[in-house]
Design a protein around this motif. Structure first.
Motif, PDB file in Angstrom:
ATOM      1  N   SER A   1      53.108  38.189  33.783  1.00 12.49           N
ATOM      2  CA  SER A   1      53.795  38.016  32.506  1.00 12.49           C
ATOM      3  C   SER A   1      53.406  39.069  31.481  1.00 12.49           C
ATOM      4  CB  SER A   1      53.527  36.628  31.931  1.00 12.49           C
ATOM      5  OG  SER A   1      52.144  36.470  31.655  1.00 12.49           O
ATOM      6  N   ASN A   2      52.273  39.742  31.699  1.00 11.92           N
ATOM      7  CA  ASN A   2      51.915  40.868  30.843  1.00 11.92           C
ATOM      8  C   ASN A   2      50.964  41.795  31.606  1.00 11.92           C
ATOM      9  OD1 ASN A   2      49.077  40.020  30.312  1.00 11.92           O
ATOM     10  ND2 ASN A   2      50.065  38.371  29.157  1.00 11.92           N
ATOM     11  N   ASP A   3      50.683  42.945  31.039  1.00 10.83           N
ATOM     12  CA  ASP A   3      49.869  43.952  31.730  1.00 10.83           C
ATOM     13  C   ASP A   3      48.407  43.558  31.843  1.00 10.83           C
ATOM     14  OD1 ASP A   3      52.046  45.643  32.093  1.00 10.83           O
ATOM     15  OD2 ASP A   3      51.738  46.665  30.188  1.00 10.83           O
ATOM     16  N   TYR A   4      47.902  42.788  30.888  1.00 11.49           N
ATOM     17  CA  TYR A   4      46.499  42.383  30.937  1.00 11.49           C
ATOM     18  C   TYR A   4      46.244  41.527  32.175  1.00 11.49           C
ATOM     19  CZ  TYR A   4      47.072  43.750  26.058  1.00 11.49           C
ATOM     20  OH  TYR A   4      47.379  44.441  24.911  1.00 11.49           O
ATOM     21  N   ILE A   5      47.133  40.577  32.395  1.00 11.42           N
ATOM     22  CA  ILE A   5      47.017  39.721  33.571  1.00 11.42           C
ATOM     23  C   ILE A   5      47.205  40.547  34.836  1.00 11.42           C
ATOM     24  CG2 ILE A   5      48.129  37.826  34.830  1.00 11.42           C
ATOM     25  CD1 ILE A   5      48.643  36.489  32.151  1.00 11.42           C
ATOM     26  N   ALA A   6      48.167  41.461  34.803  1.00 15.69           N
ATOM     27  CA  ALA A   6      48.433  42.292  35.986  1.00 15.69           C
ATOM     28  C   ALA A   6      47.211  43.132  36.367  1.00 15.69           C
ATOM     29  CB  ALA A   6      49.628  43.199  35.723  1.00 15.69           C
ATOM     30  N   MET A   7      46.535  43.699  35.390  1.00 17.55           N
ATOM     31  CA  MET A   7      45.356  44.518  35.680  1.00 17.55           C
ATOM     32  C   MET A   7      44.218  43.666  36.234  1.00 17.55           C
ATOM     33  SD  MET A   7      45.302  47.389  32.670  1.00 17.55           S
ATOM     34  CE  MET A   7      43.995  48.270  33.521  1.00 17.55           C
ATOM     35  N   TYR A   8      44.048  42.470  35.681  1.00 15.28           N
ATOM     36  CA  TYR A   8      43.009  41.576  36.199  1.00 15.28           C
ATOM     37  C   TYR A   8      43.314  41.172  37.638  1.00 15.28           C
ATOM     38  CZ  TYR A   8      40.081  37.527  36.976  1.00 15.28           C
ATOM     39  OH  TYR A   8      39.185  36.643  37.523  1.00 15.28           O
ATOM     40  N   VAL A   9      44.558  40.766  37.886  1.00 15.15           N
ATOM     41  CA  VAL A   9      44.964  40.365  39.238  1.00 15.15           C
ATOM     42  C   VAL A   9      44.766  41.505  40.225  1.00 15.15           C
ATOM     43  CG1 VAL A   9      46.991  39.827  40.650  1.00 15.15           C
ATOM     44  CG2 VAL A   9      46.540  38.525  38.560  1.00 15.15           C
ATOM     45  N   MET A  10      45.149  42.694  39.823  1.00 13.73           N
ATOM     46  CA  MET A  10      45.046  43.846  40.713  1.00 13.73           C
ATOM     47  C   MET A  10      43.582  44.114  41.098  1.00 13.73           C
ATOM     48  SD  MET A  10      46.915  47.528  40.219  1.00 13.73           S
ATOM     49  CE  MET A  10      46.061  47.962  38.694  1.00 13.73           C
ATOM     50  N   ASN A  11      42.687  44.092  40.119  1.00 12.05           N
ATOM     51  CA  ASN A  11      41.278  44.349  40.409  1.00 12.05           C
ATOM     52  C   ASN A  11      40.643  43.234  41.219  1.00 12.05           C
ATOM     53  OD1 ASN A  11      41.167  46.841  39.132  1.00 12.05           O
ATOM     54  ND2 ASN A  11      40.724  45.945  37.134  1.00 12.05           N
ATOM     55  N   ALA A  12      40.952  41.980  40.860  1.00 11.47           N
ATOM     56  CA  ALA A  12      40.387  40.843  41.590  1.00 11.47           C
ATOM     57  C   ALA A  12      40.890  40.802  43.032  1.00 11.47           C
ATOM     58  CB  ALA A  12      40.746  39.542  40.870  1.00 11.47           C
ATOM     59  N   ALA A  13      42.165  41.126  43.228  1.00 11.41           N
ATOM     60  CA  ALA A  13      42.720  41.150  44.593  1.00 11.41           C
ATOM     61  C   ALA A  13      42.041  42.222  45.430  1.00 11.41           C
ATOM     62  CB  ALA A  13      44.221  41.373  44.531  1.00 11.41           C
ATOM     63  N   LYS A  14      41.768  43.372  44.830  1.00 11.94           N
ATOM     64  CA  LYS A  14      41.080  44.452  45.568  1.00 11.94           C
ATOM     65  C   LYS A  14      39.696  44.004  45.993  1.00 11.94           C
ATOM     66  CE  LYS A  14      41.546  47.753  42.518  1.00 11.94           C
ATOM     67  NZ  LYS A  14      41.399  49.107  41.917  1.00 11.94           N
ATOM     68  N   GLN A  15      39.018  43.234  45.168  1.00 11.50           N
ATOM     69  CA  GLN A  15      37.685  42.740  45.506  1.00 11.50           C
ATOM     70  C   GLN A  15      37.724  41.763  46.676  1.00 11.50           C
ATOM     71  OE1 GLN A  15      35.860  41.182  41.951  1.00 11.50           O
ATOM     72  NE2 GLN A  15      36.128  43.093  40.820  1.00 11.50           N
ATOM     73  N   GLN A  16      38.889  41.155  46.896  1.00 13.74           N
ATOM     74  CA  GLN A  16      39.053  40.254  48.041  1.00 13.74           C
ATOM     75  C   GLN A  16      39.532  41.000  49.274  1.00 13.74           C
ATOM     76  OE1 GLN A  16      40.514  36.442  45.308  1.00 13.74           O
ATOM     77  NE2 GLN A  16      41.323  36.673  47.366  1.00 13.74           N
ATOM     78  N   GLY A  17      39.588  42.321  49.199  1.00 15.06           N
ATOM     79  CA  GLY A  17      39.984  43.122  50.347  1.00 15.06           C
ATOM     80  C   GLY A  17      41.469  43.380  50.450  1.00 15.06           C
ATOM     81  N   VAL A  18      42.227  42.991  49.439  1.00 12.70           N
ATOM     82  CA  VAL A  18      43.675  43.223  49.443  1.00 12.70           C
ATOM     83  C   VAL A  18      43.942  44.672  49.041  1.00 12.70           C
ATOM     84  CG1 VAL A  18      45.887  42.565  48.409  1.00 12.70           C
ATOM     85  CG2 VAL A  18      44.152  40.815  48.875  1.00 12.70           C
ATOM     86  N   GLN A  19      44.767  45.360  49.804  1.00 10.83           N
ATOM     87  CA  GLN A  19      45.098  46.744  49.512  1.00 10.83           C
ATOM     88  C   GLN A  19      46.289  46.811  48.555  1.00 10.83           C
ATOM     89  OE1 GLN A  19      43.282  49.450  50.827  1.00 10.83           O
ATOM     90  NE2 GLN A  19      41.948  47.762  51.483  1.00 10.83           N
ATOM     91  N   ILE A  20      46.068  47.547  47.448  1.00  9.49           N
ATOM     92  CA  ILE A  20      47.133  47.749  46.466  1.00  9.49           C
ATOM     93  C   ILE A  20      47.546  49.218  46.530  1.00  9.49           C
ATOM     94  CG2 ILE A  20      47.842  47.507  44.067  1.00  9.49           C
ATOM     95  CD1 ILE A  20      46.808  44.887  45.133  1.00  9.49           C
TER      96      ILE A  20
END
Length: 382
Positions: A181-200
């Motif tokens: 819904s906004n860029d702040y959430i998107a940046m958090y999701v992107m970084n947290a997903a990478k920490q779980q091994g998800v490739q962005i």
């Protein structure tokens, strides 16, 4: 003449994000050019002077907004909203609408075009009108695009005990795309997903809304739909000025454009053309709106015509309905045929039609009650 001060009331718990500051910058610049000043207030009670017809409200919370609108209506002051959807609060509410609906549609189609089908929408506030617009756009576009997406793929900020980002991250492996819904959430999701091994972007495409400065410097850089916030502020000034200069106007709503900025979080995949299925749907909606608008204009024209008619005019209309000729009408009403024709010309012009058949079709479509003829008294007044 418009007052010299523009009152601005900001939601008390409100943070100061980029869109707010940029919107106020645009408003201030336009106001300064016209020798107006901005006055920030903390409550409606601080509004001074009897010449205040409209003030600017900055908010995202629907409940707070409704309470303020109630107070303003008691004072007969019109609100101009920034940050929330004006249309849902009533016909007397002005403001700017961000094209959230269109940007969510475009992002969803962009993801589908890039082969992403299992898509989530994260960070939606069910009590914020802009977010509910995003939700509705997400669901309707997904249905049109025949994507396997529904309510279960929308992650709300409330009422769950877990933040929407945590809820999504618990199920992140189910998805190959996420719109935030906004860029702040998107940046958090992107970084947290990478920490779980998800490739962005390999495993998961990520996009936000707002195009904040940090989108360019994230790793990978973040795809986002930008809004022209500065222009929003300028439009708000124009709305404020129009409401003050034209007492007959009670509300004005304008829509601010958007543009998707493609970056690394979606592999810099180029944007496709607007989808036929969505553009066709929009065209259908536009056609319906055009048809409705034309009907409303016809009804207004008929009302305009009747408001200008006197008793003699209505007797002529009554004769038309009974297919009485001009000559016979003239004899029955003790007037000349030229007077009948002159009167009919004025009647047709007021009803925005050109011929007898057009007028009769319009009249009979909306008026079936003969009592309309009884409303006109002997002295010619309705």
């Amino acid at each position: 003449m418009s007052p010299k001060e523009i009152y601005i009331l900001v939601e008390p718990s409100f943070m100061v994000p980029v869109w707010y500051s940029r919107s106020i910058e645009g408003l201030k610049r336009r106001a300064t050019l016209h020798k107006r000043s901005l006055v920030h207030i903390q409550s409606v009670d601080q509004i001074a002077g009897d010449d205040v017809r409209a003030i600017v409200i900055v908010s995202t919370n629907d409940d707070w907004t409704r309470d303020i609108l109630k107070q303003l209506r008691q004072k007969e002051i019109y609100p101009i909203l920034i940050g929330t959807e004006p249309n849902k609060f009533g016909e007397d509410v002005s403001g700017t609408r961000y094209s959230s609906h269109s940007s969510i549609e475009a992002l969803l189609f962009y993801f589908q075009h890039c082969g992403r089908r299992r898509i989530a929408l994260v960070g939606i506030n069910a009590n914020a009108s802009n977010d509910t617009s995003k939700r509705d756009a997400f669901l309707s576009a997904a249905e049109m695009l025949q994507l396997p997406v529904g309510q279960s793929n929308i992650y709300y900020k409330e009422p769950s005990n877990l933040p929407s980002t945590h809820q999504f991250l618990e199920h992140v492996l189910q998805y190959d795309g996420v719109i935030c819904s906004n860029d702040y959430i998107a940046m958090y999701v992107m970084n947290a997903a990478k920490q779980q091994g998800v490739q962005i972007p390999g495993d998961l495409y990520v996009a936000g809304l707002g195009n904040i400065m940090l989108c360019q410097y994230a790793t990978p850089s973040l795809t986002s739909a930008t809004r022209f916030y500065y222009e929003t502020g300028e439009q708000v000034y124009d709305i404020w000025d129009q409401l003050n200069e034209n007492p007959s106007i009670t509300s004005i709503v304008s829509t601010v454009r958007y543009r998707i900025i493609v970056r690394g979080s979606t592999d810099f995949s180029p944007l496709p053309e607007i989808p036929n299925i969505i553009s066709a749907k929009r065209n259908d909606t536009s056609k319906e709106q055009d048809e409705t608008g034309a009907a409303v204009r016809s009804i207004r024209a008929l009302e305009n015509c009747l408001s200008q008619c006197d008793k003699l005019d209505m007797e002529i209309v009554h004769g038309l309905l009974h297919d009485i000729s001009h000559e016979t009408l003239a004899e029955q009403l003790y007037i000349s045929s030229g007077t009948v024709r002159y009167r009919l010309k004025k009647i047709y012009a007021a009803a925005n039609v050109e011929t007898k058949s057009e007028f009769l079709a319009l009249f009979c479509q909306y008026i079936q009650d003969s009592k309309v003829f009884q409303r006109f008294s002997e002295d010619g007044e309705a």
